[in-house]
Motif scaffolding. Structure first.
Motif, mmCIF file in Angstrom:
data_model
loop_
_atom_site.group_PDB
_atom_site.id
_atom_site.type_symbol
_atom_site.label_atom_id
_atom_site.label_comp_id
_atom_site.label_asym_id
_atom_site.label_seq_id
_atom_site.Cartn_x
_atom_site.Cartn_y
_atom_site.Cartn_z
ATOM 1 N N LEU A 216 133.921 10.845 35.973
ATOM 2 C CA LEU A 216 134.478 12.131 36.398
ATOM 3 C C LEU A 216 133.392 13.014 37.013
ATOM 4 O O LEU A 216 132.304 13.169 36.462
ATOM 5 C CB LEU A 216 135.117 12.840 35.201
ATOM 6 C CG LEU A 216 135.888 14.131 35.498
ATOM 7 C CD1 LEU A 216 137.078 13.846 36.417
ATOM 8 C CD2 LEU A 216 136.358 14.776 34.197
ATOM 9 N N GLU A 217 133.701 13.576 38.189
ATOM 10 C CA GLU A 217 132.818 14.492 38.915
ATOM 11 C C GLU A 217 131.517 13.821 39.370
ATOM 12 O O GLU A 217 130.481 14.484 39.503
ATOM 13 C CB GLU A 217 132.484 15.722 38.050
ATOM 14 C CG GLU A 217 133.691 16.466 37.505
ATOM 15 C CD GLU A 217 134.613 17.001 38.601
ATOM 16 O OE1 GLU A 217 134.146 17.153 39.746
ATOM 17 O OE2 GLU A 217 135.783 17.266 38.301
ATOM 18 N N THR A 218 131.555 12.530 39.595
ATOM 19 C CA THR A 218 130.393 11.829 40.152
ATOM 20 C C THR A 218 130.804 11.144 41.454
ATOM 21 O O THR A 218 131.988 11.082 41.786
ATOM 22 C CB THR A 218 129.841 10.757 39.190
ATOM 23 O OG1 THR A 218 130.782 9.679 39.088
ATOM 24 C CG2 THR A 218 129.574 11.339 37.807
ATOM 25 N N VAL A 219 129.827 10.630 42.158
ATOM 26 C CA VAL A 219 130.078 9.778 43.319
ATOM 27 C C VAL A 219 129.713 8.357 42.889
ATOM 28 O O VAL A 219 128.532 8.021 42.773
ATOM 29 C CB VAL A 219 129.231 10.197 44.538
ATOM 30 C CG1 VAL A 219 129.475 9.245 45.705
ATOM 31 C CG2 VAL A 219 129.553 11.632 44.940
ATOM 32 N N PRO A 220 130.691 7.503 42.601
ATOM 33 C CA PRO A 220 130.391 6.165 42.098
ATOM 34 C C PRO A 220 129.627 5.318 43.117
ATOM 35 O O PRO A 220 129.847 5.416 44.329
ATOM 36 C CB PRO A 220 131.776 5.554 41.827
ATOM 37 C CG PRO A 220 132.698 6.725 41.721
ATOM 38 C CD PRO A 220 132.135 7.750 42.656
ATOM 39 N N VAL A 221 128.715 4.495 42.620
ATOM 40 C CA VAL A 221 127.948 3.571 43.440
ATOM 41 C C VAL A 221 128.063 2.186 42.818
ATOM 42 O O VAL A 221 127.848 2.023 41.606
ATOM 43 C CB VAL A 221 126.462 3.974 43.518
ATOM 44 C CG1 VAL A 221 125.681 2.964 44.352
ATOM 45 C CG2 VAL A 221 126.314 5.365 44.102
#
Length: 281
Positions: A216-221
């Motif tokens: 949540l509230e991250t930019v997944p990599v």
């Protein structure tokens, strides 16, 4: 208004923010896999001498080609080179010894239709996979082998139908090993996971919901290695289309030579990816 975490404990609330029904399609994934295998096994092919395979498609209709390309990377027995064509025309080498899978879920993808015509002109061997549309009409009229998959899905949800027939048909043509046992094992694992990640299962016992909270509230990599490269790419695409969030992917060992240096960026930027983890000691 419920928070994003609270929504995970309310199945009705999840359905309200999922008007397209993606959640139910995800839970039907094992069923789709079994149906896709059945469709492929029913198709008869009269081709011989395949020396290369090209998968022509775009978006959700092309990702299966990436999986196919990497599926046999460590399985040299009876395999031929596989390439993915996301273009209007086939590569220059495409000829009568090349098998072209024309994959278009809608059957109306402009690029796939153009490649279809190009493959006919070059006298390639052709197999079409579609839910209908112009691709299916042309295949029927020209008496080309084709698989008609169920309609009404988003192309990304139709992944089993668009991918699984290809390795099965390649095995029929003796240009790929028989991976039926691996496919069956994978489907059984997916079936066993249905209850474990069910929307009805509470957050504290649900690994899928726990992962959602972590992201949540991250930019997944997502990073992949060898045949997991396509898996990383698929994850990225699913987050883009299903969750409407930015996401990126890359593969080892190439990322060791460039991507890794990007993580030396200011903490203010990298925190967007790690949700604050980069600031922790």
């Amino acid at each position: 208004m419920k928070s994003k975490v609270e929504i995970l404990e309310d199945v009705d609330a999840m359905r309200r923010i999922d008007p397209g029904g993606m959640l139910q399609w995800c839970m039907a994934f094992p069923k789709f896999c079994r149906e896709a295998v059945s469709l492929a096994r029913k198709l008869s092919l009269d081709y011989a001498g395949v020396q290369r395979v090209i998968v022509a498609g775009m978006g959700g209709s092309a990702i299966g080609g990436e999986y196919l390309k990497q599926l046999f990377i460590d399985r040299p027995e009876r395999t031929v080179p596989v390439e993915v064509c996301r273009d209007y025309f086939l590569p220059a080498y495409a000829d009568e010894k090349v098998l072209v899978f024309v994959v278009s879920y809608s059957g109306e993808t402009e690029e796939a239709l153009n490649v279809f015509a190009d493959a006919l002109k070059r006298k390639c061997m052709i197999v079409c996979i579609s839910s209908g549309g112009t691709v299916t009409r042309f295949a029927e009229k020209l008496k080309l082998p084709h698989i008609v998959v169920p309609s009404g899905l988003a192309p990304r949800a139709a992944f089993p139908y668009l991918f699984l027939p290809m390795p099965i048909l390649m095995q029929k043509l003796d240009v790929a090993p028989d991976i039926s046992p691996e496919i069956e094992e994978a489907i059984q694992i997916l079936e066993a996971m249905e209850n474990e990640v069910s929307p009805q299962k509470a957050l504290e016992e649900n690994p899928a919901k726990k992962l959602a909270c972590e992201l949540l509230e991250t930019v997944p990599v997502f990073y992949g290695f060898r045949f997991y490269g396509a898996v990383a790419q698929r994850f990225k695409q699913q987050f883009n289309e299903n969750s409407k969030v930015p996401c990126r992917w890359d593969v080892f060992p190439e990322l060791n030579h460039n991507e890794i240096m990007g993580w030396e960026a200011p903490r203010k930027l990298t925190n967007l990816f790690f949700g604050g983890y980069a600031s922790r000691p």
